[in-house]
Design a protein around this motif. Structure first.
Motif, PDB file in Angstrom:
ATOM      1  N   ASP A  37     -45.210  28.783   0.553  1.00 16.77           N
ATOM      2  CA  ASP A  37     -44.591  28.513  -0.742  1.00 16.77           C
ATOM      3  C   ASP A  37     -44.617  27.016  -0.973  1.00 16.77           C
ATOM      4  OD1 ASP A  37     -42.795  28.250  -2.970  1.00 16.77           O
ATOM      5  OD2 ASP A  37     -41.903  30.164  -2.399  1.00 16.77           O
ATOM      6  N   ASP A  38     -44.867  26.598  -2.201  1.00 15.83           N
ATOM      7  CA  ASP A  38     -44.920  25.172  -2.509  1.00 15.83           C
ATOM      8  C   ASP A  38     -43.548  24.600  -2.862  1.00 15.83           C
ATOM      9  OD1 ASP A  38     -45.083  26.713  -4.893  1.00 15.83           O
ATOM     10  OD2 ASP A  38     -45.824  24.973  -5.989  1.00 15.83           O
ATOM     11  N   GLU A  39     -42.524  25.422  -2.869  1.00 18.91           N
ATOM     12  CA  GLU A  39     -41.159  24.982  -3.161  1.00 18.91           C
ATOM     13  C   GLU A  39     -40.339  24.981  -1.869  1.00 18.91           C
ATOM     14  OE1 GLU A  39     -39.987  23.935  -6.097  1.00 18.91           O
ATOM     15  OE2 GLU A  39     -41.866  24.342  -7.152  1.00 18.91           O
ATOM     16  N   PRO A  40     -40.004  23.802  -1.332  1.00 15.92           N
ATOM     17  CA  PRO A  40     -39.235  23.738  -0.075  1.00 15.92           C
ATOM     18  C   PRO A  40     -37.921  24.516  -0.132  1.00 15.92           C
ATOM     19  CG  PRO A  40     -40.047  21.567  -0.662  1.00 15.92           C
ATOM     20  CD  PRO A  40     -40.357  22.470  -1.821  1.00 15.92           C
ATOM     21  N   LYS A  41     -37.275  24.526  -1.291  1.00 12.56           N
ATOM     22  CA  LYS A  41     -36.012  25.264  -1.437  1.00 12.56           C
ATOM     23  C   LYS A  41     -36.229  26.761  -1.192  1.00 12.56           C
ATOM     24  CE  LYS A  41     -32.320  26.133  -4.745  1.00 12.56           C
ATOM     25  NZ  LYS A  41     -31.852  25.908  -6.108  1.00 12.56           N
ATOM     26  N   ASN A  42     -37.323  27.301  -1.708  1.00 14.28           N
ATOM     27  CA  ASN A  42     -37.620  28.723  -1.511  1.00 14.28           C
ATOM     28  C   ASN A  42     -37.864  29.036  -0.041  1.00 14.28           C
ATOM     29  OD1 ASN A  42     -37.423  29.013  -4.253  1.00 14.28           O
ATOM     30  ND2 ASN A  42     -39.614  29.131  -4.601  1.00 14.28           N
ATOM     31  N   ILE A  43     -38.536  28.139   0.649  1.00 11.88           N
ATOM     32  CA  ILE A  43     -38.779  28.345   2.083  1.00 11.88           C
ATOM     33  C   ILE A  43     -37.453  28.393   2.833  1.00 11.88           C
ATOM     34  CG2 ILE A  43     -39.726  27.295   4.174  1.00 11.88           C
ATOM     35  CD1 ILE A  43     -42.094  26.341   2.485  1.00 11.88           C
ATOM     36  N   LYS A  44     -36.551  27.476   2.525  1.00 10.51           N
ATOM     37  CA  LYS A  44     -35.253  27.448   3.201  1.00 10.51           C
ATOM     38  C   LYS A  44     -34.452  28.713   2.939  1.00 10.51           C
ATOM     39  CE  LYS A  44     -34.949  22.522   3.494  1.00 10.51           C
ATOM     40  NZ  LYS A  44     -34.108  21.505   4.031  1.00 10.51           N
ATOM     41  N   VAL A  45     -34.484  29.194   1.688  1.00 11.27           N
ATOM     42  CA  VAL A  45     -33.764  30.429   1.353  1.00 11.27           C
ATOM     43  C   VAL A  45     -34.338  31.605   2.140  1.00 11.27           C
ATOM     44  CG1 VAL A  45     -33.326  32.104  -0.494  1.00 11.27           C
ATOM     45  CG2 VAL A  45     -32.985  29.666  -0.921  1.00 11.27           C
ATOM     46  N   LEU A  46     -35.656  31.718   2.164  1.00 15.30           N
ATOM     47  CA  LEU A  46     -36.285  32.810   2.923  1.00 15.30           C
ATOM     48  C   LEU A  46     -35.950  32.716   4.408  1.00 15.30           C
ATOM     49  CD1 LEU A  46     -39.798  33.087   1.257  1.00 15.30           C
ATOM     50  CD2 LEU A  46     -38.045  34.860   1.344  1.00 15.30           C
ATOM     51  N   LYS A  61     -33.269  31.444   5.807  1.00 12.46           N
ATOM     52  CA  LYS A  61     -31.880  31.863   6.008  1.00 12.46           C
ATOM     53  C   LYS A  61     -31.728  33.372   5.893  1.00 12.46           C
ATOM     54  CE  LYS A  61     -29.723  27.538   4.787  1.00 12.46           C
ATOM     55  NZ  LYS A  61     -28.812  26.800   3.938  1.00 12.46           N
ATOM     56  N   LEU A  62     -32.395  33.971   4.911  1.00  9.32           N
ATOM     57  CA  LEU A  62     -32.314  35.422   4.749  1.00  9.32           C
ATOM     58  C   LEU A  62     -32.910  36.149   5.948  1.00  9.32           C
ATOM     59  CD1 LEU A  62     -33.226  35.744   0.965  1.00  9.32           C
ATOM     60  CD2 LEU A  62     -31.001  36.229   2.023  1.00  9.32           C
ATOM     61  N   ILE A  63     -34.046  35.669   6.421  1.00 13.52           N
ATOM     62  CA  ILE A  63     -34.689  36.288   7.585  1.00 13.52           C
ATOM     63  C   ILE A  63     -33.795  36.156   8.820  1.00 13.52           C
ATOM     64  CG2 ILE A  63     -36.619  36.045   9.215  1.00 13.52           C
ATOM     65  CD1 ILE A  63     -38.375  35.438   6.707  1.00 13.52           C
ATOM     66  N   GLU A  64     -33.251  34.969   9.042  1.00 11.27           N
ATOM     67  CA  GLU A  64     -32.370  34.760  10.187  1.00 11.27           C
ATOM     68  C   GLU A  64     -31.134  35.653  10.117  1.00 11.27           C
ATOM     69  OE1 GLU A  64     -31.587  30.574  10.078  1.00 11.27           O
ATOM     70  OE2 GLU A  64     -33.642  30.072  10.709  1.00 11.27           O
ATOM     71  N   SER A  65     -30.590  35.855   8.924  1.00  9.06           N
ATOM     72  CA  SER A  65     -29.372  36.646   8.754  1.00  9.06           C
ATOM     73  C   SER A  65     -29.599  38.150   8.815  1.00  9.06           C
ATOM     74  CB  SER A  65     -28.713  36.312   7.414  1.00  9.06           C
ATOM     75  OG  SER A  65     -28.303  34.971   7.387  1.00  9.06           O
ATOM     76  N   TYR A  66     -30.709  38.618   8.232  1.00 11.55           N
ATOM     77  CA  TYR A  66     -30.877  40.054   8.045  1.00 11.55           C
ATOM     78  C   TYR A  66     -32.066  40.685   8.768  1.00 11.55           C
ATOM     79  CZ  TYR A  66     -27.513  39.211   4.355  1.00 11.55           C
ATOM     80  OH  TYR A  66     -26.392  38.844   3.658  1.00 11.55           O
ATOM     81  N   CYS A  67     -32.928  39.878   9.353  1.00 14.41           N
ATOM     82  CA  CYS A  67     -34.143  40.415   9.974  1.00 14.41           C
ATOM     83  C   CYS A  67     -34.340  39.821  11.368  1.00 14.41           C
ATOM     84  CB  CYS A  67     -35.360  40.114   9.101  1.00 14.41           C
ATOM     85  SG  CYS A  67     -35.212  40.699   7.404  1.00 14.41           S
ATOM     86  N   PRO A  68     -33.511  40.203  12.319  1.00 14.61           N
ATOM     87  CA  PRO A  68     -33.595  39.596  13.652  1.00 14.61           C
ATOM     88  C   PRO A  68     -34.922  39.853  14.371  1.00 14.61           C
ATOM     89  CG  PRO A  68     -32.135  41.491  13.689  1.00 14.61           C
ATOM     90  CD  PRO A  68     -32.491  41.236  12.253  1.00 14.61           C
ATOM     91  N   GLY A  69     -35.674  40.829  13.945  1.00 13.49           N
ATOM     92  CA  GLY A  69     -36.958  41.134  14.576  1.00 13.49           C
ATOM     93  C   GLY A  69     -38.109  40.273  14.064  1.00 13.49           C
ATOM     94  N   LEU A  70     -37.842  39.458  13.050  1.00 11.85           N
ATOM     95  CA  LEU A  70     -38.881  38.590  12.500  1.00 11.85           C
ATOM     96  C   LEU A  70     -38.713  37.177  13.050  1.00 11.85           C
ATOM     97  CD1 LEU A  70     -38.931  39.631   8.736  1.00 11.85           C
ATOM     98  CD2 LEU A  70     -40.334  40.488  10.598  1.00 11.85           C
ATOM     99  N   HIS A  71     -39.834  36.555  13.406  1.00  8.10           N
ATOM    100  CA  HIS A  71     -39.826  35.199  13.938  1.00  8.10           C
ATOM    101  C   HIS A  71     -40.757  34.339  13.095  1.00  8.10           C
ATOM    102  CE1 HIS A  71     -37.740  36.808  17.396  1.00  8.10           C
ATOM    103  NE2 HIS A  71     -38.654  37.760  17.434  1.00  8.10           N
TER     104      HIS A  71
END
Length: 68
Positions: free
Chosen positions: A7-16, A18-28
């Protein structure tokens, strides 16, 4: 599963991240890229299981990347 975020938007990367860390523990998250060229290099070097792609980015779009 190993993931690359593109993604070319750093804010979007940070949001994704955080969401992955919070809700998708199997994703790295193994890499991030802000344009098509960076993404292509990361994909070739890291060989992810999953890509999270923004559609419109500098130097092309997600469909250009998928074609490669």
């Amino acid at each position: 599963m190993n993931v690359i975020i593109v993604d070319d938007e750093p804010k979007n990367i940070k949001v994704l991240q955080k969401l992955i860390e919070s809700y998708c523990p199997g994703l790295h998250i193994i890499a991030q890229a802000s344009d098509i060229k960076e993404a292509e290099n990361a994909i070739r070097n890291q060989k992810p299981d999953l890509l999270l792609l923004d559609i419109e980015m500098p130097r092309g779009n997600a469909f250009d990347l998928l074609d490669k």
